[in-house]
Write an enzyme that holds these catalytic residues in place. Structure first.
Site, short mmCIF file in Angstrom:
data_model
loop_
_atom_site.label_atom_id
_atom_site.label_comp_id
_atom_site.label_asym_id
_atom_site.label_seq_id
_atom_site.Cartn_x
_atom_site.Cartn_y
_atom_site.Cartn_z
N ASP A 77 0.84 -1.19 0.00
CA ASP A 77 0.00 0.00 0.00
C ASP A 77 0.87 1.25 0.00
O ASP A 77 1.99 1.25 0.54
CB ASP A 77 -0.89 0.04 1.24
CG ASP A 77 -1.92 -1.07 1.26
OD1 ASP A 77 -2.16 -1.67 0.20
OD2 ASP A 77 -2.49 -1.31 2.34
N LYS A 78 0.36 2.31 -0.56
CA LYS A 78 1.09 3.58 -0.60
C LYS A 78 1.62 4.00 0.76
O LYS A 78 2.80 4.38 0.89
CB LYS A 78 0.19 4.68 -1.18
CG LYS A 78 0.83 6.05 -1.25
CD LYS A 78 -0.17 7.07 -1.80
CE LYS A 78 0.41 8.48 -1.77
NZ LYS A 78 -0.57 9.48 -2.28
#
Length: 251
Positions: free
Chosen positions: A57-58
């Site tokens: 995930d970012k």
């Protein structure tokens, strides 16, 4: 000029970096305003194309693997699909968790209205399993809820499956959301860490990836520290020894 990515491992087939929190793996329609992506930065840094084989995930930092050719990408992707790749994370969550546990809670596939317009929305929930072990705890003298102090746990997390946002959703499911999680967490606890400790990131880091190399047959164990801001918080809470032990112990 962009700061160089930290390369953790490289051979003729694969390369691994320590992805900073806040960096997308590749271009996404969801984050149209972003101009920096791990895939493109690494390609420019080493001067050759790279192929993603898994995602982070970012807001999650840590070990991120790429293949250096399509055949290698297919081989490593098969290992991920067979659940033959062991992944270990560090996370800071609200409250005192059990000493260890296994979360077996199916998750519905999350669809994005921009990028998944053709995907079926009536699919059954998919099997999702996450193991965790509590490494340390801390009680802080700050009132967030109805109690005069607030409690938190440092966890070693080992997902057995790889569903979207699995760790974050599972921690919310057991009422111990990850600190800094704007989607599944608790805003009051996130604000406490931002205001008192200047920590505004998701406190989730992929600290180890282990797999049997599909070409050499040797076991590869790639580790990464949880990040400078994460590490400073660990030191402040007296958790340095726990994170060091976690990073050096075989999966």
């Amino acid at each position: 000029m962009n700061e160089a990515l930290s390369i953790l491992f490289r051979d003729d087939h694969f390369i691994a970096i320590n992805k900073p929190a806040g960096l997308l793996v590749h271009r996404s329609a969801i984050d149209r305003h972003e101009t920096r992506f791990a895939m493109q930065l690494l390609r420019d840094q080493i001067g050759r194309r790279v192929y993603p084989v898994h995602r982070l995930d970012k807001p999650t930092s840590g070990v991120l693997l790429f293949a250096l050719d399509q055949q290698a990408a297919q081989r490593l992707s098969e290992l991920f699909g067979q659940r033959s790749v062991s992944k270990t994370y560090l996370a800071v969550v609200r409250g005192y968790t059990d000493e260890e546990g296994m979360i077996d809670h199916p998750l519905k596939e999350q669809l994005d209205k921009m990028t998944d317009t053709r995907a079926r929305s009536d699919k059954e929930a998919q099997t999702a399993i996450t193991g965790y072990r509590r490494l340390a705890t801390v009680e802080l003298p700050y009132r967030v809820d109805r109690y005069p102090s607030s409690r938190y746990s440092l966890l070693e997390v080992t997902p057995r499956t790889g569903r979207k946002h699995q760790i974050r959703r599972h921690m919310k499911h057991i009422a111990h959301p990850i600190i800094g999680d704007s989607s599944y967490g608790k805003g009051r606890h996130n604000r406490l860490f931002a205001e008192q400790f200047n920590c505004r990131r998701l406190l989730l880091a992929a600290t180890q990836v282990e797999f049997v190399h599909p070409y050499s047959g040797r076991r590869c164990c790639i580790s990464a520290p949880p990040g400078d801001d994460f590490s400073r918080l660990m030191d402040r809470f007296g958790w340095h020894e726990e994170t060091t032990a976690q990073a050096t112990r075989p999966a």
